[in-house]
Design an enzyme around this catalytic site. Structure first.
Site, PDB file in Angstrom:
ATOM      1  N   ASN A  23       2.860   0.911 -13.266  1.00  0.00           N
ATOM      2  CA  ASN A  23       2.552  -0.044 -12.206  1.00  0.00           C
ATOM      3  C   ASN A  23       2.317  -1.458 -12.723  1.00  0.00           C
ATOM      4  O   ASN A  23       2.300  -2.411 -11.941  1.00  0.00           O
ATOM      5  CB  ASN A  23       1.340   0.425 -11.389  1.00  0.00           C
ATOM      6  CG  ASN A  23       1.700   1.608 -10.510  1.00  0.00           C
ATOM      7  OD1 ASN A  23       2.872   1.978 -10.410  1.00  0.00           O
ATOM      8  ND2 ASN A  23       0.703   2.206  -9.874  1.00  0.00           N
ATOM      9  N   ARG A 100      10.431   1.931  -3.965  1.00  0.00           N
ATOM     10  CA  ARG A 100       9.881   0.918  -3.074  1.00  0.00           C
ATOM     11  C   ARG A 100       9.500  -0.354  -3.817  1.00  0.00           C
ATOM     12  O   ARG A 100       9.611  -1.444  -3.275  1.00  0.00           O
ATOM     13  CB  ARG A 100       8.632   1.461  -2.380  1.00  0.00           C
ATOM     14  CG  ARG A 100       8.875   2.547  -1.410  1.00  0.00           C
ATOM     15  CD  ARG A 100       7.618   2.845  -0.660  1.00  0.00           C
ATOM     16  NE  ARG A 100       7.377   1.896   0.415  1.00  0.00           N
ATOM     17  CZ  ARG A 100       6.611   0.841   0.348  1.00  0.00           C
ATOM     18  NH1 ARG A 100       5.967   0.553  -0.746  1.00  0.00           N
ATOM     19  NH2 ARG A 100       6.464   0.049   1.375  1.00  0.00           N
ATOM     20  N   ARG A 129       3.237   2.638   4.396  1.00  0.00           N
ATOM     21  CA  ARG A 129       3.467   1.619   3.371  1.00  0.00           C
ATOM     22  C   ARG A 129       4.207   0.382   3.891  1.00  0.00           C
ATOM     23  O   ARG A 129       5.323   0.076   3.453  1.00  0.00           O
ATOM     24  CB  ARG A 129       4.196   2.219   2.157  1.00  0.00           C
ATOM     25  CG  ARG A 129       3.433   3.379   1.571  1.00  0.00           C
ATOM     26  CD  ARG A 129       3.941   3.807   0.239  1.00  0.00           C
ATOM     27  NE  ARG A 129       3.405   2.987  -0.825  1.00  0.00           N
ATOM     28  CZ  ARG A 129       3.427   3.333  -2.119  1.00  0.00           C
ATOM     29  NH1 ARG A 129       3.967   4.472  -2.470  1.00  0.00           N
ATOM     30  NH2 ARG A 129       2.929   2.546  -3.038  1.00  0.00           N
ATOM     31  N   PRO A 130       3.591  -0.350   4.800  1.00  0.00           N
ATOM     32  CA  PRO A 130       4.237  -1.558   5.317  1.00  0.00           C
ATOM     33  C   PRO A 130       4.254  -2.679   4.277  1.00  0.00           C
ATOM     34  O   PRO A 130       3.534  -2.608   3.275  1.00  0.00           O
ATOM     35  CB  PRO A 130       3.334  -1.947   6.493  1.00  0.00           C
ATOM     36  CG  PRO A 130       1.993  -1.378   6.158  1.00  0.00           C
ATOM     37  CD  PRO A 130       2.246  -0.140   5.353  1.00  0.00           C
ATOM     38  N   ASP A 314      -4.828   6.832  -6.955  1.00  0.00           N
ATOM     39  CA  ASP A 314      -3.804   7.482  -7.772  1.00  0.00           C
ATOM     40  C   ASP A 314      -4.360   8.584  -8.689  1.00  0.00           C
ATOM     41  O   ASP A 314      -3.599   9.238  -9.400  1.00  0.00           O
ATOM     42  CB  ASP A 314      -3.043   6.438  -8.607  1.00  0.00           C
ATOM     43  CG  ASP A 314      -2.091   5.619  -7.749  1.00  0.00           C
ATOM     44  OD1 ASP A 314      -1.958   5.917  -6.551  1.00  0.00           O
ATOM     45  OD2 ASP A 314      -1.469   4.668  -8.277  1.00  0.00           O
ATOM     46  N   ILE A 336      -7.365   4.812   1.126  1.00  0.00           N
ATOM     47  CA  ILE A 336      -6.259   3.862   0.954  1.00  0.00           C
ATOM     48  C   ILE A 336      -5.000   4.319   1.683  1.00  0.00           C
ATOM     49  O   ILE A 336      -4.382   3.553   2.419  1.00  0.00           O
ATOM     50  CB  ILE A 336      -5.930   3.655  -0.551  1.00  0.00           C
ATOM     51  CG1 ILE A 336      -7.188   3.257  -1.338  1.00  0.00           C
ATOM     52  CG2 ILE A 336      -4.808   2.619  -0.721  1.00  0.00           C
ATOM     53  CD1 ILE A 336      -7.724   1.874  -1.101  1.00  0.00           C
TER      54      ILE A 336
END
Ligand code: UD1
Length: 430
Positions: A23, A100, A129-130, A314, A336
């Site tokens: 990430n 994404r 997930r916008p 996560d 989240i």
């Protein structure tokens, strides 16, 4: 599609080298689009998400070279990216649907080339997930945004303008995107309620190395003074805190002892404190962390996922795997993502006792033992939770859909084998 076979019940002992963070690497790679000069990134993990992103960016014209190097005592990839001949400013659906995080091209391309077209990514297993915060922030910076045929088409003919932006949520992705966009905008951009994850600090350090002017690192208010252009630099990807946390639980769930080499304890304070409350010893050293669960009784504990420095979403699934064999009950609250309990039915198939309440809470009542089963998960971290359950379970577990794990865990079987796991990949044609 490959599978992973695990024979559970082995105590894991030894050392695991923690890889560069997926990430962190994803936005760093995209930041190279901000300059025509080469950007060299060390400690890039070998993961399918990086391969996907590299193929999208090379389709756009980014020049990419790589070589193997020893970084912090383990072998890793060094990549050099040079964006001196970008010809394509459209990220097509076929790339975006696979990953994404390709939305990280939005900010850099719009800032530098004043135009970008990007296929909307659509939903994802862990939630809707916008990307509304990314888009509305770019609009506040003067971009004209149109949605047509499933694509975002963004233009800023006179370049992006500095703006005062207040995020409605401390989004990691939006913080990275707007930070990158603001480095080349005209004037000053201020982001309030920015995310504070270590991966963002890693991005800020790269951007500053490239000549960006950014103030407020490590806080929720970031101020960026736009500059005319950015230049060449060399930078290292930070170690993956989620990978480190995942292997910490591998030690705990098998009642073993693993030294996580290169793990950064300061990035894992909440998970480590939780492990201690669960009865596991956590010894934080300068360049490693030792997780010792030998002869320990694992006790149930509650977690509530939150923005950093809160408990990372996560690591929620992996902790839940540990809770299944703890003494007593644990309450897991996911704040989240709205659909992040997909590992629950699979863990229950292995003998776990978990009840979901609404879509945000789950009660885990510890059982004496899990038993192996064929399982599968629909996202990366949930898949690792099933690997963990398989390591602790009696008998054979087959984890299907291994491509999820390949997105985020470098050399997974190799690392687990080295500490004593009975694990192998079963290759199968797609
Ligand atoms: C990143 C991580 C992901 C992690 C997540 C939260 C990467 C590639 N992925 O995802 O592993 O689980 O942070 O730590 O780094 N949101 C909106 N509108 C937006 C953007 C986000 O409503 O425009 C919401 C999301 O639906 C979610 C919350 O904000 O509820 C946090 O999302 P965000 O921090 O943006 O996650 P990602 O950057 O996608």
């Amino acid at each position: 599609m490959d599978k992973i076979k695990i024979i559970g019940g082995k105590q894991l002992n030894g050392k695991i080298y923690i890889s560069g963070a997926k990430n962190a690497a994803l936005p760093l790679v995209c930041a190279s689009l901000l300059s025509k000069e080469p950007v060299c990134l060390k400690n890039v993990p070998e993961l399918s998400d990086i391969t996907f992103l590299n193929s999208l960016l090379s389709y756009m014209g980014l020049k990419i070279t790589s070589n193997d190097e020893i970084f912090n005592h383990h072998s890793s990839k060094t990549y050099t990216y040079q964006a001196d001949d970008i010809k394509e400013l459209t990220a097509p659906y076929d790339f975006v649907r696979k990953m994404r995080a390709s939305y990280y091209v939005l900010g850099p391309l719009l800032a530098r080339f004043h135009h970008v077209e990007f296929s909307l990514p659509g939903g994802c297993a862990i939630g809707a997930r916008p990307i509304d915060i990314h888009l509305s922030s770019l609009e506040q910076m003067g971009a004209k945004i149109e949605i047509k045929n499933g694509y975002v088409i963004a233009d800023a003919p006179k370049g992006l303008q500095g703006a005062h932006i207040i995020f409605s949520k401390a989004s990691v992705g939006a913080t990275c995107n707007i930070l990158m966009a603001a480095t080349l905008a005209n004037g000053i951009t201020k982001i309030e309620n920015a995310a504070k994850e270590p991966e963002i600090e890693n991005l800020i350090d790269l951007l500053i190395g490239m000549g960006a002017k950014i103030f407020g690192r490590g806080t929720s208010i970031l101020t960026i003074e736009g500059v005319k252009e950015l230049h060449s630099t060399t930078h290292a990807v930070i170690e993956d805190r989620i990978e480190a946390g995942s292997y910490a639980i591998a030690a705990a769930i098998t009642k073993g002892r693993i030294e996580l080499i290169n793990a950064k304890a300061e990035h894992l304070q909440q998970p480590f404190r939780t492990l201690e409350k669960m009865g596991v010893e956590v010894l934080e050293k300068e360049n490693s962390v030792i997780i010792d669960a030998r002869n320990k009784t694992i006790i149930g504990e509650d977690i509530y996922t939150d923005y950093y420095p809160g408990f990372p979403t996560d690591l929620q699934a992996q902790f839940m795997a540990l809770m299944t064999i703890a003494e007593g009950a644990s309450l897991v609250t996911e704040s989240i993502w709205e659909n992040r309990f997909m590992h629950v039915p699979e863990l229950c198939r292995m003998g776990a006792n978990i009840n979901i309440h609404g879509h945000a809470s789950a009660i885990v009542r510890g059982v004496k033992k899990l038993s192996g089963a064929p399982v599968m998960a629909t996202d990366l971290r949930a898949s690792f939770a099933l690997v963990l359950a398989g390591l602790a379970a009696e008998g054979e577990t087959i984890v299907n859909r291994v491509y999820h794990l390949d997105r985020g865990y470098e050399k997974l079987e190799e690392k687990l084998k080295a500490v004593g796991a009975d694990i192998e990949r079963i290759k199968e044609p797609d």
